[in-house]
Design an enzyme around this catalytic site. Structure first.
Site, short mmCIF file in Angstrom:
data_model
loop_
_atom_site.label_atom_id
_atom_site.label_comp_id
_atom_site.label_asym_id
_atom_site.label_seq_id
_atom_site.Cartn_x
_atom_site.Cartn_y
_atom_site.Cartn_z
N CYS A 156 0.78 -1.19 -0.16
CA CYS A 156 -0.15 0.11 -0.06
C CYS A 156 0.78 1.19 0.05
O CYS A 156 0.26 2.39 -0.19
CB CYS A 156 -0.89 0.02 1.36
SG CYS A 156 -2.33 -1.24 1.29
N SER A 157 2.05 1.12 0.03
CA SER A 157 3.10 2.33 0.17
C SER A 157 3.85 2.46 -0.96
O SER A 157 4.64 3.40 -1.30
CB SER A 157 4.11 2.23 1.43
OG SER A 157 3.27 2.25 2.61
#
Length: 374
Positions: A156-157
């Protein structure tokens, strides 16, 4: 060393939408079927019955009200419970490349750049539909961009890590302008048969153009003042699928661990302070007071997490304008979430406004990008 700016963003949103009501109806029918199938084991106390879901449960747990998906077919069929997407020939554009091109077209148009103005393409996403060749190189070819391209994955980063990487290359002269795309077909790794997470994810693609600040043509550009990334290993968010799967006995069968799974309460408890400390430390490092921030564009995973992180950073409850949420309409779109928020809620700020783009997720990983409106 060159200054760097985000000069354009773009979003491709799939047309098909699944509401909470639709999702609950399909999941509950699946659960009823499983409970009937295993009625004897349940009655004997050998198996727990599957719990039912509800719209109220989903909204309370996440703040999500609906999600966009590439294809509803299969997901809402209690006999399938996953997307059904047609296979494409090897000489056809892949699905991830297709939606990347659509988002990229919007971002490049907003930045006022053509293919010949871009030096590199980064495809930063939590899942890639094949091992090789890189999706980024396919996107590069489809858009007619010269130079180089590569894929990267920090769950998700991925987008904030991609921004840091692109910024560093532009600052040091490796490239003048870079296109980063985040094609997140999260419906493919979602476990739609698990009540605790069947509502979490949605599909989307975002794109970001970064370039030398002195060459920006866009009217709504943001200088990237500083970037900071952090990782700490954790198994609390995991997906065990991979190319070694067939080498292990029993791993080719339908296994729960081959899809997204998490320890949600542990993630909440551990990630919130980690992200708040990262952001506050980053701001302090740059000599910026949190009170001077006009906006926080946070990862869109869970409203409760965002509200708590925003409160810790600002020292008070942030307003809806200061911390815009999009997960009610998009759900969790992995790395694309913070970019959707930034793309939709950044043009209205006056020149000089400060803000932070921040993402966090599996790894654990977290990325902070401090920007200022040009």
């Amino acid at each position: 060393m060159h200054k760097v700016a985000i000069s354009g963003t773009g979003i491709f949103t799939p047309e098909e939408v699944i509401t909470n009501a639709e999702l609950v109806a399909s999941y509950n029918e699946y659960a009823h079927r499983q409970n009937r199938l295993h009625a004897d084991a349940i009655e004997a106390g050998e198996r727990e019955p599957m719990a039912m879901s509800s719209e109220e449960f989903i909204v309370k747990a996440s703040g999500i009200e609906r999600r966009h998906v590439v294809s509803k077919f299969g997901i809402l069929d209690p006999g399938i419970m996953h997307p059904v997407l047609p296979e494409r020939a090897e000489d056809e554009l892949s699905l991830m490349a297709e939606i990347s091109v659509k988002a990229a077209d919007k971002a490049m148009k907003k930045a006022g750049l053509a293919a010949q103005d871009v030096d590199a393409v980064i495809c930063a996403a939590s899942n890639h539909e094949r091992a090789y060749p890189a999706i980024a190189i396919e996107v590069q070819q489809a858009l007619g961009i010269k130079g180089f391209a590569f894929d990267m994955n920090v769950a998700c980063s991925s987008a904030t890590f991609g921004i840091q990487l692109a910024s560093d290359m532009i600052r040091t002269g490796s490239a003048r302008a870079i296109l980063m795309v985040n094609p997140e077909i999260t419906s493919g790794h979602q476990e739609w048969r698990d009540r605790d997470c069947h509502f979490i994810f949605g599909d989307v693609c975002t794109a970001v153009v970064l370039q030398r600040a002195e060459e920006v043509k866009s009217e709504n550009a943001y200088e990237v003042l500083a970037t900071r990334c952090l990782t700490e290993f954790s198994n609390n968010i995991r997906n065990n699928n991979g190319f070694l799967r067939r080498t292990r006995e029993g791993h080719m069968v339908d296994r729960r661990d081959m899809q997204f799974h998490q320890e949600g309460r542990k993630v909440f408890k551990q990630v919130v302070p980690m992200v708040a400390e990262l952001m506050l430390g980053h701001l302090t490092e740059q000599g910026i007071e949190p009170q001077s921030l006009s906006r926080l564009w946070l990862h869109q995973a869970n409203k409760g997490m965002n509200d708590l992180i925003g409160s810790k950073v600002l020292g008070r409850e942030p307003s809806r304008e200061e911390q815009p949420n999009v997960l009610q309409d998009y759900a969790n779109t992995s790395s694309a979430g913070s970019i959707i928020a930034f793309s939709k809620f950044s043009d209205d700020l006056p020149a000089g406004s400060l803000g932070v783009i921040c993402s966090f997720g599996a790894g654990y990983s977290a990325g902070s990008v401090i920007v200022r409106k040009i």
